[in-house]
Design a protein around this motif. Structure first.
Motif, PDB file in Angstrom:
ATOM      1  N   GLY A  20       0.834  -1.202   0.000  1.00 45.59           N
ATOM      2  CA  GLY A  20       0.000   0.000   0.000  1.00 45.59           C
ATOM      3  C   GLY A  20       0.868   1.251   0.000  1.00 45.59           C
ATOM      4  N   THR A  21       0.756   2.059   1.050  1.00 48.76           N
ATOM      5  CA  THR A  21       1.570   3.274   1.151  1.00 48.76           C
ATOM      6  C   THR A  21       2.755   3.104   2.101  1.00 48.76           C
ATOM      7  N   VAL A  22       2.968   1.886   2.593  1.00 49.09           N
ATOM      8  CA  VAL A  22       4.050   1.633   3.551  1.00 49.09           C
ATOM      9  C   VAL A  22       5.239   0.991   2.833  1.00 49.09           C
ATOM     10  N   ILE A  23       6.415   1.583   3.050  1.00 47.31           N
ATOM     11  CA  ILE A  23       7.664   1.054   2.493  1.00 47.31           C
ATOM     12  C   ILE A  23       8.477   0.467   3.645  1.00 47.31           C
ATOM     13  N   HIS A  24       8.893  -0.778   3.499  1.00 46.26           N
ATOM     14  CA  HIS A  24       9.727  -1.459   4.494  1.00 46.26           C
ATOM     15  C   HIS A  24      11.114  -1.627   3.900  1.00 46.26           C
TER      16      HIS A  24
END
Length: 137
Positions: A130-134
């Motif tokens: 989604g909008t989360v970058i790990h």
């Protein structure tokens, strides 16, 4: 004859498999543990939603971590100059689609991590949900 073909097939499959390991062997940048997430829905990181934009996350890796939107995904590189001693340079800066070393003004592509020097940028793994970058290693 079938055994020979099976052996050849097995050996070719064995060598074609990859563990998706990123080669980060660089004598200048130690292997720091990197494991953090950012959310692009926050205004501070919203530029990453658009192609060819990058940001530097400080206090991660050796000199910070550069996250860059390639248009087809995201790259994450250490902001330490890959061909200089860690103590001799400040963190790299972003200049368009390149990262620039403060010591020797060497430029490295944020699409590939390559420059005109011996070592490329030290790369980290990236997963997007989604909008989360790990970012991690």
């Amino acid at each position: 004859m079938k055994k020979i073909w099976l052996l050849i097939l097995f050996i070719s499959l064995l060598f074609s498999c990859s563990d998706n390991d990123i080669n980060n062997k660089n004598p200048y940048i130690p292997n720091y543990s990197v494991n953090f997430t950012i959310d692009m829905s926050f205004a501070l990181y919203s530029n990453l939603k658009y192609m060819s934009n990058g940001i530097i996350i400080s206090n991660q890796g050796a000199k910070g971590v550069i996250i860059f939107n390639t248009g087809s995904g995201y790259n994450a590189f250490d902001a330490a100059c890959p061909n200089q001693a860690l103590t001799s340079c400040t963190a790299m800066t972003i200049n368009g689609i390149n990262a620039v070393c403060s010591c020797d003004e060497a430029e490295y592509s944020l699409f590939t991590g390559l420059g005109k020097k011996e070592y490329p940028l030290k790369q980290y793994r990236v997963e997007v949900s989604g909008t989360v970058i790990h970012v991690y290693n």
